[in-house]
Write a protein that holds these residues in place. Structure first.
Motif, short mmCIF file in Angstrom:
data_model
loop_
_atom_site.label_atom_id
_atom_site.label_comp_id
_atom_site.label_asym_id
_atom_site.label_seq_id
_atom_site.Cartn_x
_atom_site.Cartn_y
_atom_site.Cartn_z
N VAL A 149 36.24 87.14 116.14
CA VAL A 149 37.55 86.57 116.48
C VAL A 149 37.44 85.05 116.65
CG1 VAL A 149 39.38 86.49 118.22
CG2 VAL A 149 38.43 88.68 117.51
N ALA A 150 36.34 84.61 117.25
CA ALA A 150 36.15 83.17 117.45
C ALA A 150 36.06 82.45 116.11
CB ALA A 150 34.89 82.93 118.27
N ASP A 151 35.36 83.05 115.15
CA ASP A 151 35.28 82.45 113.81
C ASP A 151 36.66 82.39 113.15
OD1 ASP A 151 32.62 81.88 113.87
OD2 ASP A 151 31.98 83.57 112.62
N LYS A 152 37.43 83.45 113.31
CA LYS A 152 38.78 83.46 112.74
C LYS A 152 39.67 82.41 113.40
CE LYS A 152 38.84 88.28 111.16
NZ LYS A 152 39.52 89.60 111.25
N LEU A 153 39.44 82.18 114.69
CA LEU A 153 40.20 81.14 115.39
C LEU A 153 39.86 79.77 114.81
CD1 LEU A 153 42.04 80.10 117.66
CD2 LEU A 153 40.03 80.10 119.16
N LEU A 154 38.59 79.51 114.57
CA LEU A 154 38.19 78.23 113.98
C LEU A 154 38.87 78.03 112.63
CD1 LEU A 154 34.33 78.13 114.69
CD2 LEU A 154 36.15 76.93 115.91
N ILE A 155 38.90 79.08 111.82
CA ILE A 155 39.54 78.99 110.50
C ILE A 155 41.03 78.71 110.65
CG2 ILE A 155 40.13 80.30 108.42
CD1 ILE A 155 37.45 81.80 108.81
N ALA A 156 41.68 79.38 111.61
CA ALA A 156 43.12 79.18 111.82
C ALA A 156 43.41 77.75 112.29
CB ALA A 156 43.63 80.18 112.85
N ILE A 157 42.57 77.22 113.15
CA ILE A 157 42.75 75.84 113.61
C ILE A 157 42.60 74.87 112.44
CG2 ILE A 157 41.70 74.01 115.01
CD1 ILE A 157 41.11 76.16 117.12
N VAL A 158 41.58 75.09 111.62
CA VAL A 158 41.38 74.24 110.45
C VAL A 158 42.59 74.27 109.52
CG1 VAL A 158 40.04 74.03 108.30
CG2 VAL A 158 38.86 74.32 110.49
N GLN A 159 43.13 75.45 109.29
CA GLN A 159 44.29 75.58 108.40
C GLN A 159 45.51 74.85 108.97
OE1 GLN A 159 44.53 79.86 108.13
NE2 GLN A 159 43.17 79.95 106.34
N ARG A 160 45.71 74.95 110.28
CA ARG A 160 46.86 74.29 110.89
C ARG A 160 46.72 72.77 110.83
NH1 ARG A 160 48.85 75.94 116.89
NH2 ARG A 160 49.12 77.95 115.82
N LEU A 161 45.53 72.26 111.13
CA LEU A 161 45.33 70.82 111.15
C LEU A 161 45.30 70.23 109.75
CD1 LEU A 161 42.70 70.35 114.01
CD2 LEU A 161 45.20 70.38 114.12
N SER A 162 44.86 71.00 108.78
CA SER A 162 44.79 70.49 107.40
C SER A 162 46.16 70.11 106.88
CB SER A 162 44.14 71.53 106.49
OG SER A 162 42.78 71.73 106.83
N LYS A 163 47.20 70.75 107.40
CA LYS A 163 48.56 70.44 106.95
C LYS A 163 49.00 69.06 107.43
CE LYS A 163 49.94 75.31 106.94
NZ LYS A 163 50.85 76.33 107.53
N ARG A 164 48.40 68.57 108.53
CA ARG A 164 48.76 67.24 109.04
C ARG A 164 47.98 66.14 108.34
NH1 ARG A 164 49.14 62.80 109.69
NH2 ARG A 164 49.73 61.54 111.51
N LEU A 165 46.77 66.44 107.90
CA LEU A 165 45.91 65.42 107.30
C LEU A 165 46.26 65.18 105.84
CD1 LEU A 165 42.55 66.66 108.83
CD2 LEU A 165 43.92 64.71 109.58
N ARG A 166 45.90 63.99 105.35
CA ARG A 166 46.17 63.61 103.95
C ARG A 166 44.90 63.86 103.13
NH1 ARG A 166 47.67 57.71 103.42
NH2 ARG A 166 45.51 57.63 104.12
N LEU A 167 44.52 65.14 103.02
CA LEU A 167 43.26 65.46 102.36
C LEU A 167 43.26 65.06 100.88
CD1 LEU A 167 42.59 68.95 104.01
CD2 LEU A 167 41.72 66.70 104.68
N LYS A 168 44.42 65.06 100.26
CA LYS A 168 44.49 64.67 98.85
C LYS A 168 44.49 63.16 98.67
CE LYS A 168 46.96 68.80 97.25
NZ LYS A 168 48.18 69.31 96.56
N ASP A 169 44.70 62.43 99.76
CA ASP A 169 44.78 60.96 99.68
C ASP A 169 43.62 60.26 100.37
OD1 ASP A 169 47.20 61.05 98.27
OD2 ASP A 169 48.32 61.34 100.13
N GLY A 170 42.55 61.00 100.66
CA GLY A 170 41.37 60.33 101.17
C GLY A 170 40.86 60.77 102.53
N ASP A 171 41.70 61.42 103.35
CA ASP A 171 41.20 61.91 104.63
C ASP A 171 40.11 62.95 104.38
OD1 ASP A 171 43.10 60.33 105.78
OD2 ASP A 171 44.33 61.94 106.57
#
Length: 290
Positions: A149-171
């Motif tokens: 469950v802890a691993d799944k939580l880490l994945i969920a946090i990453v997915q939520r935060l990735s929407k805020r970051l500009r990963l396609k523009d250099g972040d």
């Protein structure tokens, strides 16, 4: 690992920048685990010397597993979250550092901020910043809900935060180890602390619904963040990472004199008037370039 810890204590006592013992310990355990698994396969092969067919199958399986383990250790990405690992992040930072030292720094690309455009376009001596964060009380979550469950939580946090970051523009988004993460924000022009605070709010504002074995767990989580900026003239990558880490540690401690509780906050490194390191809470900190 014990020798590294003892050396780390001596360095701290002497006022020298400490060793990243946690990372060394994590990598050492990974190697020990990989070595133990391979030894188990070899022993199984020895136990089946009288069965050539099974021996061939086990040999092939052992070789394939050893190759996968080696590929994971050499990979630039974390196998659980898919983010960059520490090696991959280091390569990304080195590329940004090289660009900062050899090319004129370009104007910051537009970010979603309330700062007027005229201020955004001012050239900054800080070509990129680093955000370091980890989950608050992650061990308690792990102990309560279990490792899966802890691993799944880490994945969920990453997915939520990735929407805020500009990963396609250099972040760049990376998992350092365990529940520790880092974000590189290029061309930030002082907006990195705001980005960090946005990430903090995104994690804390609503629970994560984690499904596991037919049960849905509602888990509230918070993160503690630290920010440091790379300076073109005086910066180096080791100091950048260390200062962001130290700023995050300050976040966990808080500051009673300022009435700031520990955890779920953002602290920012800045250079003091005497050239020393200072750490300030955000949004109270308004220093340009940080």
């Amino acid at each position: 690992i014990d020798k590294w810890r003892e050396t780390d204590k001596r360095l701290k006592a002497a006022g020298v920048e400490p060793i990243d013992v946690a990372h060394i310990e994590n990598e050492t355990r990974t190697l020990i685990l990989a070595n133990a698994r391979i030894k188990d396969k070899i022993q199984a092969i020895k136990n089946l010397k009288n069965d050539p067919a099974q021996e061939d199958i086990l040999i092939a399986g052992a070789r394939a597993r050893a190759a996968r383990i080696e590929a994971e250790l050499r990979s630039e990405h974390d196998p659980i979250t898919g983010l960059l690992n520490l090696k991959g992040l280091r390569l990304a930072l080195e590329e940004l550092e090289q660009k900062a030292r050899t090319k004129p720094h370009e104007n910051a690309q537009n970010r979603k901020t309330d700062v007027p455009k005229a201020k955004e376009e001012v050239k900054s001596p800080f070509p990129f910043s680093l955000i370091f964060f980890d989950l608050d009380k992650f061990k308690d979550i792990n102990d309560t809900f279990g490792h899966d469950v802890a691993d799944k939580l880490l994945i969920a946090i990453v997915q939520r935060l990735s929407k805020r970051l500009r990963l396609k523009d250099g972040d760049k988004f990376a998992r350092r180890s365990g529940d520790e993460f880092m974000v590189v924000v290029p061309n930030a022009n002082g907006f990195a602390p705001k980005v960090a605070n946005d990430l903090r709010v995104l994690v804390a504002n609503q629970p994560f619904m984690i499904e596991h074995q037919g049960t849905t767990h509602s888990i509230y989580a918070t993160i503690s963040l630290g920010v440091s900026a790379y300076h073109e003239e005086t910066g180096d990558l080791d100091s950048l990472i260390s200062r962001a880490d130290l700023a995050a540690n300050q976040t966990k401690r808080g500051d009673e004199s300022r009435g700031i509780a520990g955890r779920n906050h953002v602290w920012v490194h800045r250079e003091g008037a005497d050239g020393g390191d200072e750490y300030w809470p955000y949004p109270e900190d308004k220093t340009p370039g940080h």
